[in-house]
Design an enzyme around this catalytic site. Structure first.
Site, short mmCIF file in Angstrom:
data_model
loop_
_atom_site.label_atom_id
_atom_site.label_comp_id
_atom_site.label_asym_id
_atom_site.label_seq_id
_atom_site.Cartn_x
_atom_site.Cartn_y
_atom_site.Cartn_z
N GLU A 246 0.84 -1.20 0.00
CA GLU A 246 0.00 0.00 0.00
C GLU A 246 0.88 1.25 0.00
O GLU A 246 0.80 2.04 -0.92
CB GLU A 246 -0.94 -0.02 1.20
CG GLU A 246 -1.91 1.17 1.19
CD GLU A 246 -3.00 1.06 2.24
OE1 GLU A 246 -3.16 0.00 2.86
OE2 GLU A 246 -3.71 2.07 2.45
N ARG A 324 -8.02 2.21 13.96
CA ARG A 324 -8.81 1.01 13.68
C ARG A 324 -8.70 -0.01 14.81
O ARG A 324 -9.64 -0.76 15.08
CB ARG A 324 -8.44 0.39 12.33
CG ARG A 324 -9.38 -0.71 11.88
CD ARG A 324 -9.12 -1.16 10.45
NE ARG A 324 -9.82 -0.35 9.47
CZ ARG A 324 -11.05 -0.60 9.01
NH1 ARG A 324 -11.74 -1.65 9.45
NH2 ARG A 324 -11.61 0.18 8.13
N GLU A 726 -10.41 -8.61 4.61
CA GLU A 726 -9.82 -8.60 5.95
C GLU A 726 -10.60 -9.36 7.02
O GLU A 726 -9.99 -10.01 7.87
CB GLU A 726 -9.63 -7.14 6.41
CG GLU A 726 -8.59 -6.39 5.61
CD GLU A 726 -8.69 -4.90 5.84
OE1 GLU A 726 -9.71 -4.30 5.46
OE2 GLU A 726 -7.75 -4.32 6.39
#
Lengths: 776, 493
Positions: A246, A324, A726
């Protein structure tokens, strides 16, 4: 070689959506003809690039002598920070990731310079010949070091509700504990690679193995000191990503591009595996401390939870990752009085980054550890305690961050899986086995997953697509998502084929390119199919609407009466093949290309307080794992896995099953055998598959049962499907808790102290602590 | 002397005369031949993305009707091109038919969704190709063994196992063309030493040629399977100086059984050695099943594992516990020594200049001797041991008269635990004696802490293994060992 494309005749069902259609590249994969960046024909004059690396974790650079590097046979150019025309940085959020260190190094392996040579071997050999002198500074390596030094990469964040201290004080039962969990290397099979091909007038074409082509484009342009429109980044496929491509591809893309720019020759940088593991970021390791109050049923009344993470030397995505973790520290459980505090430590280690789950697994492992400890403390079945704490009812449906849980199905998943896996009967059988078995002990655990879908950085929840219908009726599809094996291209092509009512074989899937679809978000956060599927759907609908208007006018019917199916367009007795319709529309000067766009609705979260609705919806799952451990050696073996996972109405059940199984196994690796060992000097000692062990075929039990919950998403996602990349990773938390259950069976009472990964050593030490009465 | 490497590929003899001796087969394929189907994942033989298959002529050599081709998977990334000499090479691009029709293995992988990102897939396909040609109906244990050297990070393996179960065994073109291929392989059989241009690398064809070469090049690096030496090149980028490649010496590859000993030639692969030893010593079979991977075992030799002198080689503690000896040869002279005396200190052995390991001699089982071995590692398959233990006892009337407890991973060399042995001798082999032996280990070893395990764990586990072994005298292994695999071992079915 391979003059002809591999043939693998497979009937193509119509409509394609919801069908078990194979990955579009499967015949190429098995024939060795699927091309990855390193398989592309090498342009004449190609230079191979290697990077010089820091030998110290934290030091001032006193001098760098590159004369031996330059003199090595085959070396063409050596570049340092002084050779960068633009900005010496590839930081994705904050500019703190230098391409080449100038005066300060902050981790072992940090890039110092690039060497370009006519062969890869020469570049690698030459890169080791630099003479660097350092003035060493104290290095902060571990979370404990950082805590002691008060070393933060970002300020701490806290989410709080109710009166945690007061409720803790009045709770009938109270427990505190600590859990450490390791990081994880992505170990994508294809390492980081970029090939940069210079064009005219400062243009640069970069073939890159990245999940985020737009960001690579932007950072390469910034390094070259040019506007974005000079740089094209192209990705056909990656040999795995998992979050590791990423932000982490940018450094290597930038270095290759700088070499190409400075020398005027194409340049390729492919990392050797050891360098890849040393130089690229990993999953954040965490330490967790908790203080929990609960009633006699194990129902949590108050929780004070501290999450501490090792972020490494730069910011990277650590802010969103740790956010998160907070957002998943409730998992499926209602926490009436709660305080979650998150510390984001700066250390002199490689900057940790995105990895499947993106902080979610760490937050979830924390709360599952709390719940398990409560169960062991009270002597209850952990499943009963889990159930007692589930969200549900109007008084128990608000997350700690203020989002209402409107689509909760974990309770029904638990019920169903408890029954289909024969959890209770097996639990009884295991107890009997353990009572009679002196050396081996078995354990079983059933754990749920609730995972929030959307980038928590709300603006990222957008996507674009470009669809071109050629005059023969064939369709070319581009969107902003990248293919890393998850089958995104296949899923999106299914959606597009169905809009046009044509066979999937008429939709050509091509590389993701920044000159086709601009300003894309990373293929990440599980959102690839949600976002790009909808954007592509919208693009296809635009073209179909034009075709409809055209043919409806010709036939004198209402456009709404038209049907696009089986390669034909029909209305009453009118019929025309899709290809003929396209041809006629072309002759009638109807535009046959369109862009599509999608922005996720409903989401809104305050990025400072984290209060709001960060997620469009939740994906759910549950898993039962059974293990056996050897109490003399700590060896473990996974015996059986039963999974029930929620993909909404699956776009493609075989691809989704592949994601569920692969994610579970990757999670199992994180929690049982994958161990990152940094020494006191900050050197990673497990930097190759010889020392860093990911699960192998033999670690997977024959009993590995996966069922998908085929229920429509309550939100209006593409064909009511749910994201799948995920969420199933965290199903493996059941394997870790099964090991804890087996350790508990070895003796003693109360909570089991076992850090992750549960290697044989940690398991043996946990068993010994139980047996000697020091484990509780 | 010959000066070129010859091998068979796609029904043709390929001759290489200008490839550097430490060029890896992977770089040769990808860079020199432009065959980029075979992938590099780790460049150290641990991930299997580079798996290719080598075909070797086996059977009663010289009797055409009794010859066949044995296909085995190997890692191309750490294999030097010299190792191709005399073999048939098969890579992933070679399997599909000329019209693009997939091989049954490839089709099974497609049908069962065995690929996701696809990068590991060519390696899996080639490991399955070797399995396809060795085992008609592989069970899960056999499949796990065949795939232990191939890492996949996407699928979780289940669909690949399904593909392996479904691939069938319809004769493929390799079976159909075996006669022609055998003829080609016979045509390139070599009887003389191969010498690379420049004279810095040799590949003798006989042990006599080797003995002679070593006298003139006593400092040469000997390469057998190359599964360790390969890494000196790919990872350490070391200049190996003069190389003598012994993998092609047939008269050192034999395994014979007489006079109470199994004599294993130094270039016998671990796969070959395991086939003979596993039925005699089931624990040794289990150990060899976990030694590296199928790819590693098909290249690696027992002789190399020993001569390498590593403190963590898997085979030594077991072979020492069995009372094995080594046959060393220098020129025309041979000598024999107990295996444990061979290891002097870390990576230092008793080999004299010009001397080489010619054979390993392993005693056959006897009724008065007990044997067991244990390998402890983070991952069950293809992992380097944290602790490796080999235990042998001789009993007379229930009393221990001789003990050989050997460990790897506990010291700078594979080493016997003399204090622990002494604690057993003269006693019945009971729980009390086992406890005393385990306690005595602290006098035998001061192990290190490293990324594999801590010193504490090593010492505790080593002792526990003695306790476990004693318990196993009364309990079946199913009660004392995690059920990771049945007692099955790789090789021809």
């Amino acid at each position: 070689m391979s003059a002809r494309p591999p043939r693998s005749p497979t009937p193509i069902p119509f409509p394609a959506t919801h069908q078990p259609i194979r990955h579009d590249s499967a015949p190429l994969h098995v024939a060795g003809t699927a091309r990855y960046v390193d398989d592309m024909p090498e342009p004449p004059g190609l230079l191979h690039v290697a990077l010089g690396q820091s030998a110290k974790a934290h030091a001032r650079i006193l001098s760098i002598d590159l004369s031996a590097v330059r003199a090595y046979p085959g070396v063409v150019a050596v570049l340092t920070a002084a050779d960068i025309p633009g900005q010496n940085d590839v930081g994705p959020v904050v500019a703190d990731d230098p391409i080449f260190a100038e005066t300060l190094v902050e981790y072992v392996g940090q890039s110092l310079f690039a060497v370009a040579a006519t062969t890869r071997i020469a570049a690698r050999a030459a890169a080791r010949l630099a003479k660097v002198t350092y003035d060493e500074l104290p290095a902060i390596i571990t979370i404990a070091d950082a805590r002691a030094a008060d070393s933060h990469i970002l300020p701490p964040k806290r989410v709080e509700r109710g009166d945690p201290p007061g409720a803790l004080a009045t709770s009938p039962h109270r427990l505190s504990g600590h859990l450490a969990m390791g990081g994880q290397d992505h170990f994508y099979l294809e390492g980081q690679i970029s090939m940069a091909i210079p064009g005219e007038d400062g243009d640069m074409h970069v073939l890159c193995s990245t999940q985020h082509p737009s960001e690579v484009q932007h950072l390469v342009a910034r390094a070259l000191g040019r506007p974005d429109n000079h740089v094209v980044v192209e990705v056909r496929r990656m040999g795995g990503g998992f979050g590791g491509k990423e932000t982490q591809a940018s450094l290597f893309a930038a270095a290759a591009s700088l070499v190409a720019d400075r020398t005027g020759r194409p340049a390729k940088l492919r990392l050797d595996r050891d360098d890849d593991m040393v130089m690229t970021g990993k999953r954040h390791d965490f330490e967790v401390a908790y203080d929990v109050g609960f009633d006699a049923d194990g129902r949590i009344l108050a929780l004070d939870l501290t999450l501490e993470s090792r972020c490494g030397m730069s910011t990277d995505l650590s802010g969103a990752i740790n956010d998160r973790a907070i957002f998943h520290a409730d998992n499926c459980y209602f926490l009436p009085n709660v305080r979650i505090t998150s510390y984001r430590y700066k250390t002199h280690t490689v900057s940790n980054t995105a990895f499947r789950g993106f902080g979610g697994p760490q937050g979830m492992l924390a709360i599952e550890g709390v719940v398990d400890d409560i169960a062991q403390h009270l002597g209850l079945d952990p499943l009963a305690v889990r159930r007692a704490n589930l969200y549900g009812g109007p008084d128990r449906n608000i997350t700690p961050y203020g989002m209402k849980v409107e689509d909760f199905i974990a309770d029904s998943l638990l019920d169903r899986l408890e029954s289909t896996s024969s959890y209770q009967a097996r639990r009884t059988a295991i107890a009997a086995f353990n009572a009679a078995s002196p050396v081996l002990k078995r354990g079983i655990a059933l754990t749920p997953v609730k995972f929030g879908i959307s980038f928590t950085t709300s603006f990222l929840n957008q996507a674009g697509a470009l669809i071109q219908v050629y005059s023969d009726g064939s369709v070319l599809l581009n969107h902003g998502g990248t293919e890393m094996g998850q089958g995104l291209y296949t899923k999106v092509a299914q959606v597009v084929a169905d809009v046009f009512g044509i066979g999937l074989d008429r939709v050509r899937i091509t590389s993701t390119r920044t000159d086709k679809v601009p300003n894309t978000s990373a293929t990440a956060a599980s959102a690839g199919a949600d976002l790009n599927g909808m954007a592509s759907f919208n693009a296809a609908r635009t073209i179909r609407d034009r075709l409809s208007a055209f043919i409806a006018a010709r036939w004198g019917v209402e456009p709404t009466t038209l049907s696009f199916a089986h390669g034909k367009v029909t209305a009453g007795e009118h019929a025309i093949s899709f290809d003929d319709l396209v041809r006629q529309a072309y002759l009638a000067r109807v535009s046959l290309s369109a862009t599509g766009f999608y922005a996720t609705p409903k989401i809104d979260v305050d990025k400072e307080t984290l209060i709001g609705r960060p997620f469009y919806y939740f994906a759910y799952g549950a898993a039962v794992s059974e293990v056996v451990i050897d109490t003399l050696t700590g060896e473990t073996k996974l015996l059986a896995v039963d999974i029930l996972h929620d993909c909404g109405t699956s776009l493609n059940p075989v691809l989704d099953r592949g994601q569920v199984e692969g994610a579970y196994v990757q999670g199992m690796g994180w929690l049982t055998m994958e161990e990152l060992v940094f020494d006191a000097a900050g050197r990673l000692r497990t930097h190759a598959p010889s020392t860093y062990k990911i699960p192998g075929c033999g670690d997977i039990p024959d009993h590995f049962k996966v069922d998908l919950v085929n229920q429509p998403n309550r939100e209006e996602t593409i064909h009511r499907s749910k994201a799948v990349g995920e969420p199933p990773f965290m199903l493996a938390i059941s394997a870790y808790h099964a090991i804890k259950a087996a350790v508990a069976a070895s003796g003693g009472s109360g909570p089991v102290k076992l850090d992750a990964p549960a290697t044989p050593e940690r398991v043996l030490m946990a068993v010994r602590a139980r047996q000697s009465g020091t484990g509780a | 002397m010959a000066d070129c490497v010859r091998f068979v590929h796609r029904g043709q003899v390929v001759t290489l005369s200008d490839v550097p001796p430490t060029r890896t087969v992977l770089d040769y394929l990808r860079e020199d031949r432009g065959r980029r189907g075979t992938k590099e994942g780790c460049n150290e033989g641990d991930c299997g993305a580079c798996t290719i298959v080598l075909g070797t002529r086996v059977g009663v050599l010289g009797m055409a009707e009794a010859e066949s081709i044995q296909y085995r998977a190997v890692n191309a990334c750490i294999l030097f091109v010299t190792a191709l000499d005399g073999k048939e090479l098969v890579t992933v691009e070679d399997l599909a038919g000329p019209d693009g029709t997939l091989h049954p293995i490839q089709q099974a992988m497609v049908d069962h969704h065995g690929s996701q990102c696809g990068f590991c897939t060519p390696g899996f396909v080639m490991s399955l190709f070797a399995l396809y040609h060795t085992d008609a109906e592989p069970d899960r244990t056999r499949i796990d063994a065949a795939l232990a050297g191939n890492l996949c990070r996407c699928t979780g393996y289940r669909p690949i196992v399904d593909a392996a179960r479904a691939m069938g065994r319809a004769p493929d073109t390799y079976t159909a063309q075996m006669t022609e291929t055998l003829a080609l392989l016979r045509s390139i059989e070599r009887r003389e030493t191969l010498s690379h241009p420049g004279g810095t690398a040799f590949a003798p064809a006989t042990s006599d040629q080797l003995a002679e070469l070593l006298l003139t090049h006593p400092d040469a690096t000997i390469v057998a399977g190359g599964t360790d030496v390969g890494l000196w090149v790919t990872k350490q980028m070391r200049d190996l100086g003069t190389i003598i490649h012994i993998g092609g010496i047939r008269d050192l590859a034999g395994i014979s059984r007489k006079d109470g000993f199994i004599t294993i030639g130094a270039t016998a692969t671990v796969t070959d050695a395991a086939e003979i030893l596993a039925p005699l010593y089931p624990d040794l079979g289990d150990l060899f099943r976990r030694y590296g991977s199928e790819q590693v075992r098909s290249s690696a030799t027992l002789g190399g594992n020993i001569a390498n002198g590593s403190p963590i080689g898997d085979s030594m503690p077991a072979l020492i516990a069995l009372g094995s000896t080594l046959v060393l040869r220098c020129g025309g002279m041979t000598r024999e020594m107990p295996l444990e005396d061979f290891f002097l200190s870390y990576r230092k052995t008793a080999l004299q200049p010009g001397e080489f390991v010619a054979a390993i001699r392993v005693p056959e089982p006897s009724a008065d001797r007990l044997f067991a071995c244990y390998k402890i590692s983070k991952r069950f398959d293809q992992d380097i041991s944290a602790v490796m233990a080999g235990f042998g006892l001789t009993l007379q009337d229930g009393i221990v008269t001789a003990a050989r407890l050997a460990f790897g991973g506990m010291a700078g060399t594979p080493k016997r635990a003399t204090n622990a042995e002494a604690a057993l001798i003269g006693h019945p082999f009971d729980a009390t004696a086992a406890k005393q032996a385990a306690a005595a280990l602290a006098q035998d070893f001061q192990p290190l802490t490293d990324m594999r395990a801590s010193a504490d764990y090593r010492l505790i586990t080593a002792g526990n293994l003695i306790l476990k072994w004693q318990m196993e005298q009364a309990l079946p292994p199913t009660a004392t060992r995690v059920p990771a695999f049945a007692r099955a071992i790789g090789g021809a079915a």
